[in-house]
Structures are given as structure tokens and as C-alpha cells.
Design a protein around this motif. Structure first.
Motif, PDB file in Angstrom:
ATOM      1  N   PRO A  28     -47.684  92.491-147.233  1.00  0.00           N
ATOM      2  CA  PRO A  28     -47.702  93.337-148.433  1.00  0.00           C
ATOM      3  C   PRO A  28     -46.632  92.903-149.427  1.00  0.00           C
ATOM      4  N   GLY A  29     -46.994  92.950-150.708  1.00  0.00           N
ATOM      5  CA  GLY A  29     -46.045  92.548-151.742  1.00  0.00           C
ATOM      6  C   GLY A  29     -46.500  92.997-153.108  1.00  0.00           C
ATOM      7  N   THR A  30     -46.017  92.286-154.140  1.00  0.00           N
ATOM      8  CA  THR A  30     -46.347  92.603-155.527  1.00  0.00           C
ATOM      9  C   THR A  30     -46.712  91.320-156.261  1.00  0.00           C
ATOM     10  N   LEU A  31     -47.844  91.324-156.954  1.00  0.00           N
ATOM     11  CA  LEU A  31     -48.263  90.191-157.778  1.00  0.00           C
ATOM     12  C   LEU A  31     -47.875  90.496-159.208  1.00  0.00           C
ATOM     13  N   THR A  32     -47.120  89.603-159.823  1.00  0.00           N
ATOM     14  CA  THR A  32     -46.562  89.845-161.163  1.00  0.00           C
ATOM     15  C   THR A  32     -46.865  88.668-162.071  1.00  0.00           C
ATOM     16  N   ILE A  33     -47.114  88.967-163.359  1.00  0.00           N
ATOM     17  CA  ILE A  33     -47.185  87.919-164.361  1.00  0.00           C
ATOM     18  C   ILE A  33     -46.138  88.209-165.425  1.00  0.00           C
ATOM     19  N   ALA A  34     -45.347  87.205-165.752  1.00  0.00           N
ATOM     20  CA  ALA A  34     -44.320  87.319-166.786  1.00  0.00           C
ATOM     21  C   ALA A  34     -44.136  85.940-167.402  1.00  0.00           C
ATOM     22  N   GLY A  35     -44.211  85.875-168.723  1.00  0.00           N
ATOM     23  CA  GLY A  35     -44.097  84.590-169.395  1.00  0.00           C
ATOM     24  C   GLY A  35     -45.203  83.635-169.017  1.00  0.00           C
ATOM     25  N   GLY A  36     -46.368  84.175-168.669  1.00  0.00           N
ATOM     26  CA  GLY A  36     -47.505  83.332-168.313  1.00  0.00           C
ATOM     27  C   GLY A  36     -47.460  82.792-166.896  1.00  0.00           C
ATOM     28  N   VAL A  37     -46.453  83.182-166.092  1.00  0.00           N
ATOM     29  CA  VAL A  37     -46.297  82.670-164.730  1.00  0.00           C
ATOM     30  C   VAL A  37     -46.536  83.806-163.731  1.00  0.00           C
ATOM     31  N   TYR A  38     -47.383  83.518-162.719  1.00  0.00           N
ATOM     32  CA  TYR A  38     -47.638  84.499-161.671  1.00  0.00           C
ATOM     33  C   TYR A  38     -46.694  84.262-160.496  1.00  0.00           C
ATOM     34  N   THR A  39     -46.149  85.337-159.941  1.00  0.00           N
ATOM     35  CA  THR A  39     -45.329  85.245-158.739  1.00  0.00           C
ATOM     36  C   THR A  39     -45.770  86.318-157.751  1.00  0.00           C
ATOM     37  N   PHE A  40     -45.560  86.026-156.453  1.00  0.00           N
ATOM     38  CA  PHE A  40     -45.823  87.008-155.399  1.00  0.00           C
ATOM     39  C   PHE A  40     -44.503  87.301-154.713  1.00  0.00           C
ATOM     40  N   THR A  41     -44.156  88.572-154.611  1.00  0.00           N
ATOM     41  CA  THR A  41     -42.899  88.998-153.998  1.00  0.00           C
ATOM     42  C   THR A  41     -43.203  89.936-152.841  1.00  0.00           C
ATOM     43  N   ARG A  42     -42.782  89.553-151.647  1.00  0.00           N
ATOM     44  CA  ARG A  42     -43.045  90.407-150.494  1.00  0.00           C
ATOM     45  C   ARG A  42     -42.153  91.645-150.552  1.00  0.00           C
ATOM     46  N   ARG A  43     -42.678  92.772-150.080  1.00  0.00           N
ATOM     47  CA  ARG A  43     -41.941  94.030-150.187  1.00  0.00           C
ATOM     48  C   ARG A  43     -40.874  94.179-149.106  1.00  0.00           C
ATOM     49  N   VAL A  44     -41.130  93.595-147.927  1.00  0.00           N
ATOM     50  CA  VAL A  44     -40.176  93.699-146.824  1.00  0.00           C
ATOM     51  C   VAL A  44     -39.889  92.296-146.297  1.00  0.00           C
ATOM     52  N   ALA A  45     -38.606  91.958-146.161  1.00  0.00           N
ATOM     53  CA  ALA A  45     -38.231  90.641-145.658  1.00  0.00           C
ATOM     54  C   ALA A  45     -38.710  90.461-144.220  1.00  0.00           C
ATOM     55  N   GLY A  46     -39.001  89.219-143.860  1.00  0.00           N
ATOM     56  CA  GLY A  46     -39.473  88.910-142.513  1.00  0.00           C
ATOM     57  C   GLY A  46     -39.601  87.415-142.360  1.00  0.00           C
ATOM     58  N   ALA A  47     -40.239  86.984-141.287  1.00  0.00           N
ATOM     59  CA  ALA A  47     -40.410  85.556-141.053  1.00  0.00           C
ATOM     60  C   ALA A  47     -41.323  84.949-142.109  1.00  0.00           C
ATOM     61  N   ALA A  48     -41.052  83.678-142.471  1.00  0.00           N
ATOM     62  CA  ALA A  48     -41.926  82.974-143.409  1.00  0.00           C
ATOM     63  C   ALA A  48     -43.325  82.853-142.819  1.00  0.00           C
ATOM     64  N   VAL A  49     -44.336  82.935-143.695  1.00  0.00           N
ATOM     65  CA  VAL A  49     -45.728  82.881-143.257  1.00  0.00           C
ATOM     66  C   VAL A  49     -46.436  81.731-143.957  1.00  0.00           C
ATOM     67  N   ALA A  50     -46.966  80.780-143.176  1.00  0.00           N
ATOM     68  CA  ALA A  50     -47.731  79.674-143.752  1.00  0.00           C
ATOM     69  C   ALA A  50     -49.075  80.196-144.240  1.00  0.00           C
ATOM     70  N   VAL A  51     -49.513  79.730-145.419  1.00  0.00           N
ATOM     71  CA  VAL A  51     -50.786  80.189-145.977  1.00  0.00           C
ATOM     72  C   VAL A  51     -51.614  78.985-146.392  1.00  0.00           C
ATOM     73  N   PRO A  52     -52.921  79.034-146.160  1.00  0.00           N
ATOM     74  CA  PRO A  52     -53.795  77.940-146.592  1.00  0.00           C
ATOM     75  C   PRO A  52     -54.033  78.011-148.095  1.00  0.00           C
ATOM     76  N   SER A  53     -54.672  76.988-148.613  1.00  0.00           N
ATOM     77  CA  SER A  53     -55.061  76.982-150.024  1.00  0.00           C
ATOM     78  C   SER A  53     -56.517  76.535-150.105  1.00  0.00           C
ATOM     79  N   PRO A  54     -57.380  77.302-150.798  1.00  0.00           N
ATOM     80  CA  PRO A  54     -57.036  78.528-151.532  1.00  0.00           C
ATOM     81  C   PRO A  54     -56.999  79.754-150.617  1.00  0.00           C
ATOM     82  N   ILE A  55     -56.333  80.786-151.069  1.00  0.00           N
ATOM     83  CA  ILE A  55     -56.270  82.055-150.363  1.00  0.00           C
ATOM     84  C   ILE A  55     -56.328  83.167-151.402  1.00  0.00           C
ATOM     85  N   ASN A  56     -56.922  84.277-151.029  1.00  0.00           N
ATOM     86  CA  ASN A  56     -57.014  85.383-151.977  1.00  0.00           C
ATOM     87  C   ASN A  56     -55.809  86.303-151.828  1.00  0.00           C
ATOM     88  N   ILE A  57     -55.414  86.901-152.912  1.00  0.00           N
ATOM     89  CA  ILE A  57     -54.389  87.937-152.924  1.00  0.00           C
ATOM     90  C   ILE A  57     -55.112  89.231-153.271  1.00  0.00           C
TER      91      ILE A  57
END
Length: 598
Positions: A436-465
Motif C-alpha cells: 500500500p502507498g500513494t501515487l503522486t504526480i508533481a511537475g509532470g513526474v509520477y512517484t509511488f511512496t509506500r505508506r509503511v516502511a518494510g523490506a524492498a519488493v522486486a516488481v516486474p515490468s509492466p505492473i499495474n498500480i
């Protein structure tokens, strides 16, 4: 004359004597008459008693023989039905049963408190199919078992009664307690109603009574035979199969509410702490306890999905879940509204936001909450992405979601849908790869920020949010999109279909509102008709309502009406409505909802 009279009196005395013999004769007497021998009343009743008992005993013998040898062709319809149901139940137990208790305790998905079946085996010294409840990875407690034929014969004590008593027989358990009684008129008296058919539902009621329901009911009620039975841990007879119908007396540790469709099962039983708990069994035979549900009751199946009453997320209502126990949602929608759309939903042209928007005015009319999910300039696909993630395809920088903080995400496939335009800055709650996190756009750039810290998670490409709409998919939804698609039904329909499919409740309540602005009004009407045909029971054509609301005292309104244009008195500009226009939309939607009983 005296002689004749004496003869008649003598004849009368003879007839009286014969009548006396017939009425008061013993159970073995017959009386000779001019018309032949006539049985006494006692003998007639005794003979009928014996005839009924012989027929009943014959039915039991035939049914037990058929049930013990399923390969023998059944010639009696009742015995054939017993074989079918018994085989079905036996195959269900056999599917779930493990070869040993050790394999049962360690089966995939098995945790403490869950129940499992074990086959007869030498390792455990079992001679029956036996049900256990796991208490640890190495221990279990006995719940119940299925009697074999010889044990069942000794468990039942059938006591015959004379039909003159009104009963054919009663069934007593090993403690000599009466379990049920069969009357001569075919009525069966028992603590649990017996109803034939598959998909049987047994629900515990007040005072220890049970209610039985099933998808196919046999109304013949010829309860004449017994196929097999069940014993509990104390050796007490707790249930049996008769003419394809199950009777059960359930102790506290055995299911008090059970339902199955032959593939998926669900039931309520006492856990190790003696609390009512909900269990599910999927098509693979895996049993799970739903720990998130408190005080469950009234379990049912709907399209192989368990439906039940209980407390979840602090709410007490009817809910449903998947067969594997995941995805718990309300069975019926919340009474409040979730409104999805573009600038017409956001309220462009309204004097006061959010009060004068149509969701704001709908809330005032109905006295219920209405969440405004409108964003100006969005096409149908973008609205659907924010609702359910339609068309998303993303790549995470570095191929992973970091342990903490933000990561830049970009489009990984073309064409793909972006939830927002480059400006202004916006954000939404979302989930990627289960994080779980937050998808944000600012200055034309999208970022994903997780809400709770934890272990890094590998993700394939493409993947849906996927967006997290905070239970809005369990509310009454209003979809108003297509203005920025030029009214093209080919773009509107896929978006609306995805949003309707995303509604989580069993009973889906939604409204599809038609568009009203287009330079080619013949095309507008035609495209609206296509969308209406797809959702005839949920479509609100707002265009003719707005068009008919022109003010005949205003020349411009009269001209607009003649040209097929929404009158100027309801518009803030060439596209958007004003307060009066939004009030009319809110009223039309409110009336539509009321007409549906929503």
C-alpha cells in the motif's frame, strides 16, 4: 305368526352374536358368516400392523443392502436416491480426507483450530473416516467419525409400535434416548427437519432447533429407510441418512450451520476457545478459518461464494468472501453515494464548491454522504483507472519498491492510461505488488511512496498500480463520463463496464448518466441510446430533462430549446452547468434512486 316372530328373533340373536364376535374377538379369530370368514377387528388391526411392519422392514433391508453395495443396480426408487446421496457425501469426505493424521495436520494451509478428515488406516489404527481439529503441528483432538455398517447397526435401536398408537417406530440412541419417531401418516417427528436434495443448508436456531433448506426439495416425505449414520466422541448417535435426507443432532463442537454446493463448503463451528467461528473449504479441499469475522451466523452460498452475517471491520451486517476465504466484502451496498466523472461531477461552473455541485446537492436532498470523485478534463478511461485501475501499465525505477520513501514510476506500455493530467499536482491512495502507498504526480513526474516502511519488493515490468478507493466499491455508485470523449459510446462503454465489474457487493447499485453536450446532437442522441441499451435498468438520460427545463420567458432559452441545446439559464458557459443546472441533475438522480428503492 308367533312362530314366525320367534324365528326372526332367533335370527336376530344369531346376527348379534356374530357381530359381538367380530367386534370383541381376539387378534387370531375369524368368524364364519354366510358370505365367508370375516376377521375380528383385533385380527384385522393385527394383520395390518404386521403387514406395515413387514413392508417397513423390507424397505430397511433393501436400502441397507443397496447402500453397502453401490455397484448393485437399485430397483427401488427410494434406495436409488439413498445410493446417490450417500455416494456424493462419501466422495466429499474422501476428497478432503488425508491418509494419516500427520498428513492432515501438516496439509497446505492448515493452521491451529482447523478441522481435517483422515481415512481409515493402520498407522493411526483407524477403522472409519474420522474428523479431527488441529491443536498444534503435532497434535489434534477428535471431533467425530463416520460409522461403518456393523457399528451403525448396533448404534440404532428401532422400537416397533402398533399402528393403533399412531406410530410405526421410534429411533433411540445408545443411551436409550428417543431421537425421532415416524407416524403412520408418514409424518416424521425430529429435532431437525429432513429435506431431500443437494446443496443442503442447516442453520442453528433458538432453543437447539435447526432449519434446513436446499436447492431441490423432494416433497414425497416417505421416510422409510436408513442408509448410514454418524457418532460423536462420546459414542452418541448424532445423525443419519434416510431416503437421501440427513437428520442430525449436533453437539457444540460439530458444525451448527453448514452449506455446500458439492464443490465449495462453508460452516460455523466452535473453535478451541468455544467461540463461534466461520470456516470455508475450497474446491481443492483446503479448510480455512476466517479469523477476521466475529459472531458469524446464517451462512449461505451464492455462486459458490460464502455469504454470512457477522461483524467485520467494526460493522455488523451480511458479508461475502471468496471460497478460499479472501476478499471479504459487504453483500449489499452502503446507503451513501460514490460519484465518478469529469468536470461536470467536480462542479465546474458552480458558485460554491463542493456545496453547489451535483454531488453536494444530492447529499442535501437525500441526507446521505456523496463523495465527489470528479476531475476536470478527464476522458472515460482515466475515470475508470482512478476507479479500478483499468489500463494501467507501469515500470518502477530500479525494478523494485524500496524499503522506504518514494520511487519514480513511468509508463511501461503504449497505449496506457494515466490517472491524471500533468498539472496540477495530484495524488491518490494505491497499491502496487501488494504494497500500500500513494501515487503522486508533481511537475509532470509520477512517484509511488509506500505508506509503511518494510523490506524492498522486486516488481516486474509492466505492473499495474491499483487505486484504493476506501470501500467506495461497496457503495451506491454514480458514473457520469463521456463528455470529453465526444460522446463516443465505443470509449464510454468499456470504462463503464470495468467500473460496474469492480463493484464488490452481491447486489450492485449504480446509475449511468448520459451526456448532454455535443455539437452534433443527432450523434449525441444515437450514442446515448447505445449506452442506454447496455444498461437499460440503470441508465438516466439527463439530456431531455435538462432540455425540457427551459424558461419560456427567456428568448435565449426558447432559441436553445429549439436548437436542441441545454438552455442558457442552466449553464455557466458553453459546456458546464450553473447552480440551477446542477440542482436539476441532483434532483433527477435522487428521483431515479428513489424509484429503485435505493
Amino acid at each position: 305368526m308367533s312362530t314366525n316372530l320367534n324365528g326372526k328373533v332367533a335370527a336376530w340373536d344369531s346376527l348379534v352374536a356374530l357381530a359381538h364376535q367380530i367386534v370383541h374377538g381376539g387378534p387370531t379369530e375369524s368368524v364364519e358368516t354366510n358370505g365367508g370368514p370375516v376377521r375380528s377387528f383385533a385380527k384385522l388391526i393385527a394383520d395390518k400392523d404386521e403387514e406395515i411392519n413387514q413392508r417397513y422392514d423390507g424397505a430397511i433391508e433393501q436400502t441397507e443392502s443397496s447402500a453397502l453395495s453401490a455397484s448393485t443396480a437399485a430397483t427401488d426408487a427410494l434406495a436409488a436416491r439413498d445410493i446417490s446421496v450417500a455416494a456424493s457425501l462419501a466422495s466429499t469426505v474422501a476428497l478432503a480426507a488425508k491418509d494419516t493424521t500427520a498428513l492432515g495436520r501438516t496439509a497446505a494451509g492448515m493452521t491451529d483450530g482447523m478441522i481435517f478428515w483422515v481415512k481409515p488406516n493402520a498407522t493411526d489404527g483407524l477403522t472409519r473416516f474420522t474428523c479431527y481439529q488441529r491443536t498444534s503441528s503435532t497434535t489434534q483432538t477428535f471431533v467425530s467419525s463416520v460409522l461403518n455398517a456393523s457399528e451403525f447397526d448396533s448404534a440404532l435401536n428401532l422400537t416397533g409400535y402398533s399402528p393403533r398408537s399412531g406410530y410405526l417406530f421410534v429411533v433411540r440412541d445408545l443411551l436409550n434416548r428417543i431421537g425421532l419417531a415416524l407416524k403412520v401418516d408418514g409424518t416424521l417427528l425430529a429435532k431437525l427437519n429432513l429435506i431431500a436434495g443437494n446443496a443442503i443448508t442447516i442453520t442453528r436456531g433458538l432453543g437447539g432447533s435447526y432449519t434446513v433448506a436446499c436447492s431441490a426439495i423432494d416433497t414425497s416425505y416417505l421416510y422409510r429407510s436408513v442408509a448410514f449414520g454418524f457418532k460423536d466422541a462420546a459414542g452418541r448417535f448424532v445423525g443419519f441418512l434416510s431416503n437421501g435426507e440427513i437428520s442430525a443432532k449436533m453437539p457444540a463442537r460439530v458444525e451448527s450451520s453448514f452449506v455446500t454446493d458439492g464443490t465449495v463448503s462453508a460452516w460455523i463451528a466452535r473453535d478451541t476457545a468455544q467461540h463461534a467461528a466461520l470456516y470455508t473449504q475450497d474446491a481443492a479441499g483446503v479448510v480455512r478459518k476466517l479469523t477476521a469475522i466475529s459472531a458469524p451466523s446464517n451462512v449461505r452460498l451464492h455462486l459458490s461464494k460464502p455469504v454470512f452475517y457477522g461483524t467485520y471491520r467494526g460493522e455488523t451486517d451480511f458479508f461475502w468472501c471468496n471460497a478460499d476465504g479472501t476478499g471479504i466484502y459487504r453483500a449489499t451496498p452502503y446507503s451513501w453515494f460514490s460519484c465518478w466523472g469529469d468536470s461536470l461531477t467536480e462542479g465546474a461552473g458552480a458558485s460554491v464548491l463542493p456545496t453547489k455541485t451535483y454531488p453536494g446537492q444530492l447529499s442535501l436532498l437525500s441526507g446521505r454522504m456523496a463523495i465527489n470523485n470528479g476531475i476536470a478534463g478527464q476522458v472515460s478511461a482515466q475515470i475508470a483507472y482512478r476507479n479500478c485501475g483499468l489500463g494501467g501499465a507501469w515500470a518502477f525505477t530500479g525494478g523494485e519498491i524500496p524499503a522506504a520513501g518514494s520511487v519514480v514510476v513511468t509508463i511501461a506500455a503504449v497505449p496506457a492510461v494515466l490517472p491524471f493530467s500533468p498539472d496540477p499536482a495530484r495524488s491518490m491512495r494505491a497499491t502496487a505488488a501488494g504494497v500500500p502507498g500513494t501515487l503522486t504526480i508533481a511537475g509532470g513526474v509520477y512517484t509511488f511512496t509506500r505508506r509503511v516502511a518494510g523490506a524492498a519488493v522486486a516488481v516486474p515490468s509492466p505492473i499495474n498500480i491499483y487505486p484504493d478507493t476506501l470501500r467506495q466499491d461497496e457503495a451506491t455508485n454514480i458514473f457520469w463520463c463521456g463528455q470529453n470523449d465526444g460522446g463516443a459510446s465505443a470509449k464510454i462503454l468499456p470504462a463503464v463496464a470495468a467500473m460496474v465489474a469492480n463493484l464488490k457487493t452481491i447486489t450492485k447499485r449504480f446509475v449511468v448518466v448520459g451526456i448532454f453536450q455535443h455539437y452534433d446532437y443527432a450523434t449525441l442522441v444515437a450514442q446515448n441510446a447505445i449506452v442506454q441499451a447496455a444498461y437499460p435498468n440503470n441508465y438516466l438520460d439527463i439530456y431531455p430533462i435538462l432540455l425540457a427545463a427551459y424558461n419560456p420567458a427567456l428568448p435565449q432559452d426558447v432559441a436553445d430549446h429549439a436548437a436542441g441545446i441545454v438552455p442558457s439559464s442552466l449553464r455557466a458557459d458553453g459546456v458546464h452547468l450553473n447552480d440551477a443546472g446542477y440542482a436539476l441533475v441532483a434532483l433527477a438522480i435522487y428521483n431515479f434512486l428513489i424509484s429503485k428503492g435505493w
